[in-house]
Design an enzyme around this catalytic site. Structure first.
Site, mmCIF file in Angstrom:
data_model
loop_
_atom_site.group_PDB
_atom_site.id
_atom_site.type_symbol
_atom_site.label_atom_id
_atom_site.label_comp_id
_atom_site.label_asym_id
_atom_site.label_seq_id
_atom_site.Cartn_x
_atom_site.Cartn_y
_atom_site.Cartn_z
ATOM 1 N N GLU A 1 4.698 19.204 32.996
ATOM 2 C CA GLU A 1 4.638 18.219 31.915
ATOM 3 C C GLU A 1 3.585 18.629 30.880
ATOM 4 O O GLU A 1 2.448 18.952 31.228
ATOM 5 C CB GLU A 1 4.264 16.848 32.497
ATOM 6 C CG GLU A 1 4.307 15.716 31.467
ATOM 7 C CD GLU A 1 3.883 14.374 32.065
ATOM 8 O OE1 GLU A 1 3.258 14.354 33.140
ATOM 9 O OE2 GLU A 1 4.179 13.342 31.436
ATOM 10 N N LYS A 29 10.918 10.459 28.260
ATOM 11 C CA LYS A 29 10.316 9.774 29.412
ATOM 12 C C LYS A 29 10.464 8.260 29.282
ATOM 13 O O LYS A 29 9.999 7.671 28.299
ATOM 14 C CB LYS A 29 8.843 10.176 29.496
ATOM 15 C CG LYS A 29 8.092 9.678 30.722
ATOM 16 C CD LYS A 29 6.674 10.293 30.727
ATOM 17 C CE LYS A 29 5.850 9.881 31.928
ATOM 18 N NZ LYS A 29 4.530 10.571 31.958
ATOM 19 N N CYS A 63 7.337 12.941 35.335
ATOM 20 C CA CYS A 63 6.137 12.395 35.971
ATOM 21 C C CYS A 63 6.281 10.952 36.467
ATOM 22 O O CYS A 63 6.913 10.727 37.478
ATOM 23 C CB CYS A 63 4.944 12.555 35.047
ATOM 24 S SG CYS A 63 3.353 12.575 35.953
#
Lengths: 325, 325
Positions: free
Chosen positions: B45, B122, B159
């Protein structure tokens, strides 16, 4: 709802052919757990019988019982005597031809018949070689539920449900802070050497993940021992034909021949809201597994790992689809 | 969609203050992985910078870039040269004042600019002490996605998404057979001794559970190394004030004093569709983690553990609720 620590006891037990023997054993173990200070006790899935779903036989519907019925009466007496909550997994006869795999929560604080504070009917029904559950159990129609008991806010789910993150999440969103999974899962003897460790590990891993994802305690209680699925009905032993695999036309993983039965892998466990194992049972012994659960740990864990805060509920509409082609 | 085995390479790397140095390092590692036969490569990331979200500073929006932009151009050249798919996690500038944490999939088979076969923004954005992501990243508005690439059907998540079973399920239901999680997660130095092992274990456990629940491969790639969040912008070093905790008014777990930084825990891994670890990286070294994934294993595993068959899609309506009071 209580804020004092809860002492959970999971009854990991083996099952005999005679349902009355199993009920008496379960009752005795519940008493033993209560004497040891348990405030909530959970029995394994369908503890009244050997795991009969190893074949499809209409005669086995004789094992069903109403709720309330003889098992809830016997266990409620213990719940009242010891002021303890008991979760029992039963083969429910709801109507002629309509049967469920049902978890019943008995709470002395409930004024309902047999102190039945709530029931949950197994939502996810498996069907695999030697686990022919779709023949016996109508899928649950009560949805997922949480229940405020004398021993905390709990949710009951059953066995195959444990592989579904949706079931754990739904139950947690309804306020459950401890999830109970009465279970009957074991190894196919022919698979154990190659796959046994991975199978148990996957089973425990996904349930620990439910604890982590939701910030809840998870209590899984399994039976133990090798079973051919022998069941005593009206004094007659009902058992899997010795060449069941052949009769059932099973191929692939299973060779025709004597019924190999199932080796139930025990391994009951209690996990905290971050997935840490608090108590772990063996794979081959009957035992009463206990742990003290502090309900404050649910909120503390969720504050430090605020997954519920950040859920993208606007983005989950696909979850009610079978597949998104 | 291919049916030949896929060789995944995960680039576990540390990050320097200079974004150009990090991009050059990432490019070199991708080349190295491609020479070793990788067909799909995933970077950690926001690999172009040290983890700047340790504080809230408007100056750091200078790190953003358009997509397509300089990073996709540099990496697409490598993807084309070596005929390999590359997944890159970037700080996307979508419009003035609108920035995302975005995973880009570059596939030489795509004729789009910079071979961009797809992007994912995300969806779940964390916000915790030293992880102030809600300041920087607008939550994704593209939903969950799967993508048929030259190296198989993949889904990218990022994540914090890894803690959400819903994200994995949504992506798998769209056809992804391998989930990639570019990640930046580490230990607060003051917490590591007491909680470090449990934190890493929970992180890996819940992702292995996504593999199990969905019958998919899971590839998590994390950065490694201790970072104070130093970032070189236009030749100037931007860093966390030495008394950041005090300035930010942090209490509780953190003592006022010098910025402790974060120790990124590496530990990248690749799990198979039953949650078994195929490859495991260290906690403290840069490395390229590889494994050969056989896409046939997805279907075999799902046949033996038919969770998708038995989902109770009629019973999951609560999942789009924040809480069910």
């Amino acid at each position: 709802m209580t804020t004092k620590p809860t002492r959970v006891a999971l009854i990991q037990m083996s099952c005999e052919p005679d349902p009355e023997v199993n009920l008496a054993k379960a009752a005795a173990r519940c008493q033993e757990a209560a004497f040891a200070g348990a405030t909530i006790i959970c029995l394994p899935e369908l503890f009244r019988a050997q795991y009969f779903c190893q074949r499809e036989d209409h005669a086995l519907f004789a094992l069903t019982e109403s709720i309330p019925g003889p098992s809830t009466a016997a266990l409620a007496a213990i719940a009242r005597e010891h002021n303890v909550v008991i979760i029992a997994s039963l083969f429910e006869r709801r109507a002629p031809g309509l049967y469920h795999n049902t978890a019943v929560t008995l709470d002395p604080a409930s004024s309902a018949p047999d102190n039945i504070a709530g029931i949950y009917r197994k939502m996810h029904i498996p069907d695999d070689p030697l686990y022919y559950e779709k023949f016996y159990f109508t899928p649950g129609d009560l949805g997922f539920r949480a229940l405020a008991t004398s021993a905390g806010r709990v949710g009951t789910l059953v066995c195959w449900d444990q592989w579904y993150p949706e079931a754990a999440r739904e139950t947690a969103l309804r306020g459950a802070e401890t999830l109970f999974y009465p279970t009957a899962i074991g190894w196919h003897p022919a698979e154990k050497a190659e796959f046994g460790e991975a199978q148990y590990d996957a089973w425990q891993t996904i349930q620990r993940a439910h604890a982590i994802a939701n910030g809840v305690f998870v209590c899984a209680v399994n039976r133990v021992g090798h079973e051919l699925g022998d069941v005593l009905i009206s004094g007659q032993l009902n058992r899997v034909p010795p060449t069941a695999n052949e009769v059932l036309g099973m191929t692939g993983d299973f060779t025709a021949g004597p019924n190999p039965g199932l080796e139930f892998w025990g391994g009951s466990f209690i996990a905290d809201p971050f997935g840490r194992i608090l108590a772990q049972a063996s794979h081959d012994h009957e035992e009463i597994l206990t742990a003290d659960l502090d309900p404050k740990l649910v909120e503390t864990t969720r504050q430090h790992w605020p997954f519920l805060r950040d859920r993208r509920i606007d983005g989950y509409t696909g979850l009610t689809s079978r597949f998104i082609d």
